[in-house]
Scaffold this active site. Structure first.
Site, PDB file in Angstrom:
ATOM      1  CB  ILE A   1      -0.969  -0.066   1.156  1.00  0.00           C
ATOM      2  CG1 ILE A   1      -0.019   0.114   2.438  1.00  0.00           C
ATOM      3  CG2 ILE A   1      -1.695  -1.160   1.041  1.00  0.00           C
ATOM      4  CD1 ILE A   1      -0.935  -0.001   3.782  1.00  0.00           C
ATOM      5  CE  LYS A   2       5.149   1.668   3.774  1.00  0.00           C
ATOM      6  NZ  LYS A   2       4.768   0.224   3.887  1.00  0.00           N
ATOM      7  CG  ASN A   3       3.298   7.465  -1.368  1.00  0.00           C
ATOM      8  OD1 ASN A   3       2.155   7.050  -0.830  1.00  0.00           O
ATOM      9  ND2 ASN A   3       4.135   8.431  -1.011  1.00  0.00           N
TER      10      ASN A   3
END
Length: 382
Positions: free
Chosen positions: A187-189
């Site tokens: 779910i990171k950038n």
């Protein structure tokens, strides 16, 4: 999952794929080169070019990146590492993995990050490193105290798990003289499915981390494939990034301009929607500098508001329970009043690229209803 296969828009977080990731992974599967290979090295070069730095070293996770950075900085037993308590426990576990001691420090409640004064107040005779956590994507500027830290031999290792793409002034995070550690989790950038990256300070760091991430083996893959043996130069771990993960990262990097614009626009939409909502204090971020990773508010009666929103189907979260209050780290507990106050009020709202402004308006309405039901009053200003 393609960009069009939209999940429940009110989930707290959700991976966002652009559609080319599956084909990129399929090409790696067809090649038979599943482990660390040319694809991983290509991803490293692309990230280095994106940041404008000489080198980048891909690893298995953000936690692995922190662990390897601490080893490369020669932090070990008898050393202390200054770290904010308001971070995911992985930051602290990396410190313990090298045998060092965490020195928990307080945060600026406006940013949820440390600042130079808080860091310098915590420096002691055994301080070997400081890990500023770039919470929610916010850059942490320690420029004013870097000279003093350098004089005392304190290494700066940025935990930039939330901050890929963010800027500190005109420069991207990762271009300072710190060892910078990124996470490319789901779910990171920027996601690789799983993975991380270390931005080294100098070629020596890069060489050390590359050896460490592959069980201490000193030769490159091409050198090993053309020899009858291989050479183990010292201690190492199996921390390399697979080609499968790197292939996902390459597609994500190609689309990062869109990611950057979208996340900033969504955060601004939240700021507009929450303006004037009594009892809510937005944890601010400068979307002209940061690529926001989280949208967080401080609210009264947080636990009741949390439960009410969950019952309404709104995927709120709490990032993070303070580490100095965790049982595993109790021996290093010390009073951290700002952290403890924020921890009672903080609430993470759904924030991911599947959201629309209509979704954000729905979250705002549900939050207002939950505050009323909880008997909400405006938060104390601090």
């Amino acid at each position: 999952m393609s960009a069009s296969s939209k999940p429940d828009a009110r989930r707290n977080a959700s991976p966002y794929l652009y559609g080319g990731e599956a084909a990129a992974v399929a090409r790696v599967l067809e090649s038979g080169q599943y482990g660390h290979s040319d694809t991983t090295e290509h991803f490293e070069r692309r990230v280095a070019d994106f940041l404008g730095v000489p080198d980048a070293v891909a690893v298995a996770s953000g936690t692995a990146a922190l662990h390897l950075a601490l080893i490369a900085a020669e932090v070990g037993p008898c050393d202390e590492v200054i770290v904010p308590s308001m971070t995911f426990c992985a930051t602290v576990q990396a410190i313990l993995a090298v045998g060092a001691t965490p020195r928990f420090v307080d945060i600026d409640p406006a940013t949820l990050c440390v600042n130079g004064q808080l860091v310098m107040d915590a420096v002691g005779p055994h301080t070997a490193a400081v890990i500023p956590v770039l919470f929610g994507g916010r850059p942490v500027d320690l420029t004013a105290v870097r000279g003093a830290l350098d004089e005392q031999g304190v290494v700066v290792i940025e935990d930039a798990a939330h901050a890929f793409g963010s800027r500190n002034g005109t420069r991207r995070v990762g271009t300072s003289e710190a060892l910078t550690c990124f996470s490319f989790g789901p779910i990171k950038n920027l996601t690789c499915g799983q993975g991380g990256m270390v931005i080294p300070r100098m070629p020596k760091d890069a060489d050390t981390i590359r050896r460490l991430r592959l069980l201490g083996v000193g030769q490159s893959q091409s050198e090993r494939s053309n020899a009858t043996t291989y050479r183990v130069d010292g201690f190492g771990l199996r921390y390399q990034m697979s080609s499968l993960n790197a292939a996902i990262g390459l597609v994500q990097l190609d689309a990062f301009d869109t990611t950057e614009r979208t996340r900033r626009a969504l955060w601004r939409a939240y700021r507009r929607a929450l303006a004037g909502l009594e009892g809510v204090r937005l944890v601010d971020v400068d979307p002209d500098q940061a690529v926001p990773h989280l949208c967080q508010v401080r609210v009264p009666n947080r636990d009741r508001v949390f439960a009410d929103l969950r019952a309404r189907g709104v995927g709120v979260g709490v990032h993070y329970p303070p580490n100095h209050l965790q049982p595993a780290f109790a021996q290093w507990r010390r009073p951290l009043p700002a952290t403890e106050q924020v921890a009672e009020e903080i609430l993470t709202l759904p924030f991911h690229q599947h959201l629309t402004e209509d979704d954000i308006d729905q979250v705002r309405a549900a939050l207002g209803q939950a505050l009323t039901a909880a008997g909400g009053v405006p938060c104390a200003r601090s």
